[in-house]
Design a protein around this motif. Structure first.
Motif, short mmCIF file in Angstrom:
data_model
loop_
_atom_site.label_atom_id
_atom_site.label_comp_id
_atom_site.label_asym_id
_atom_site.label_seq_id
_atom_site.Cartn_x
_atom_site.Cartn_y
_atom_site.Cartn_z
N GLY A 296 0.81 -1.20 0.00
CA GLY A 296 0.00 0.00 0.00
C GLY A 296 0.85 1.26 0.00
N ALA A 322 -11.19 -1.60 3.12
CA ALA A 322 -10.33 -1.42 4.28
C ALA A 322 -10.78 -0.17 5.04
N ASP A 328 -2.55 2.15 5.43
CA ASP A 328 -2.60 1.18 4.34
C ASP A 328 -1.21 0.59 4.05
N ARG A 331 -2.97 -3.89 1.08
CA ARG A 331 -4.38 -3.97 0.74
C ARG A 331 -4.63 -5.39 0.25
#
Length: 387
Positions: A296, A322, A328, A331
């Motif tokens: 991410g 999410a 992040d 993901r």
């Protein structure tokens, strides 16, 4: 959100991006930008605005305040609307001309000497204190600065973190006080957002803020102010420019249209602006239940991501939701069917709505796609600094 549009309208960008990652020229968490497509989109917007008698101030936060892309856009649209002082400096350094400063973030008072010295076309002010500060600094510079009055948004139409502005009911008193300030001239009004895309159809529609801005301009005109600007930002694209002209705007502020990524472009792949970026990451690891995790860093809470393409494995996998409050780091993708060959290091391509300047992504600029000779021209961070 935009993967289908990208693959239909600009498949060469997807191919080049995947190849750059495969060869190790770009890292995961990189947005690959098609400079040619962005320049073409800017030219389309400029031509339609000229046809309709509108002016444009372009916005660059969404593509990472990138100097190469700024110069490409400025060839067709010379003036910018800067979201904040850092963006204004990047745009100015790249050679673009200051259109509207203070657009979403007021100019900090200690930055006024620097920014007003550029002689911007307009400065947006949210209240009398900011108008007074602009007036005082303009006087020191021996000038009178045009200002746009930012209207307080209609109930339910203001995004959190963007509150502020002059209530329409208080505009007459504001104008009376501002007219006494010798360093400014009330030159128009603005509000945000004035246009949004219908969530079902993608069609641009005016918000109640547009009506507020029109009413505010009428009030100021009744006080004797002439040639008043009305900037109606958000969802400015070729398809929405006739709406702006019909409702009386003088200025639009294209941002996502430059990369072909307004919500309308997700619904309608026949829009004239072409998709001009793709997000590149890679498979980091696979969970015990078969779900691949990709790196991410560039995901955005309002992205509306639906799927990812893994070119080597020829797989299209759903991207799992999410929580926005979590970082992040990764993901997750949906687990592929049994027997699918997904490996760590595999390239993953995604296309979704973003605001690169709030990510920790790399931005890669590719030129020459339109002539069949693509080349990587530079790598930058998310704030436009060369790496």
């Amino acid at each position: 959100m935009f993967l289908d549009s990208l693959l239909a309208r600009n498949p060469g960008l997807a191919d080049v991006a995947a190849d750059l990652h495969r060869r190790g020229e770009i890292p995961p968490d990189t947005y690959v930008m098609d400079l040619d497509a962005i320049e073409e989109n800017a030219a389309l917007l400029a031509a339609e605005a000229e046809r309709l008698g509108l002016s444009l101030w372009f916005v660059v936060k969404q593509f990472g305040r990138n100097p190469e892309l700024i110069r490409a856009v400025a060839r067709a649209i010379p003036r910018f609307a800067a979201i904040d002082q850092d963006e204004a400096r990047t745009l100015h350094a790249a050679g673009a001309r200051a259109g509207n400063l203070g657009h979403l973030v007021q100019i900090p008072q200690r930055a006024l000497p620097e920014l007003l010295a550029w002689r911007p076309e307009a400065v947006t002010v949210y209240d009398l204190a900011n108008a007074r500060a602009v007036s005082e600094q303009a006087q020191r510079l021996g000038m009178v600065q045009d200002v746009l009055v930012r209207l307080e948004g209609a109930a339910g139409s203001v995004y959190p973190g963007q509150e502020g502005g002059v209530p329409l009911a208080a505009l007459d008193k504001f104008a009376e006080d501002a007219e006494r300030l010798p360093g400014i001239r009330i030159a128009g009004v603005t509000a945000f957002p004035c246009v949004l895309c219908d969530p079902e159809t993608g069609e641009p529609v005016p918000t109640p803020n547009f009506d507020l801005a029109v009413g505010a301009r009428e009030l100021l005109a009744a006080r004797g102010h002439q040639d008043l600007k009305l900037s109606a930002p958000s969802a400015t694209c070729v398809a929405s420019l006739p709406l702006l002209a019909r409702l009386g705007a003088t200025h639009g502020e294209p941002g996502h249209a430059l990369t072909g990524t307004t919500p309308l472009h997700a619904h309608d792949t026949a829009q004239p602006e072409r998709p001009a970026y793709v997000y590149v990451t890679e498979v980091a690891h696979t969970l015990a239940d078969g779900r691949p995790a990709v790196f991410g860093g560039g995901f955005y809470a309002r992205s509306h991501i639906s799927s990812a393409l893994l070119p080597r494995a020829e797989l299209r996998l759903a991207v799992q939701d999410a929580p926005a409050e979590n970082i992040d780091y990764y993901r997750l993708l949906a687990a592929p069917e049994a027997g699918a060959d997904v490996r760590a290091g595999d390239t993953a391509l995604l296309a979704f709505r973003t605001q690169i300047f709030v990510t920790r992504s790399t931005v890669a600029v590719v030129a020459g796609l339109s002539s069949g000779a693509p080349r990587l021209t530079g790598l930058y961070d998310a704030r436009g600094r060369a790496l």
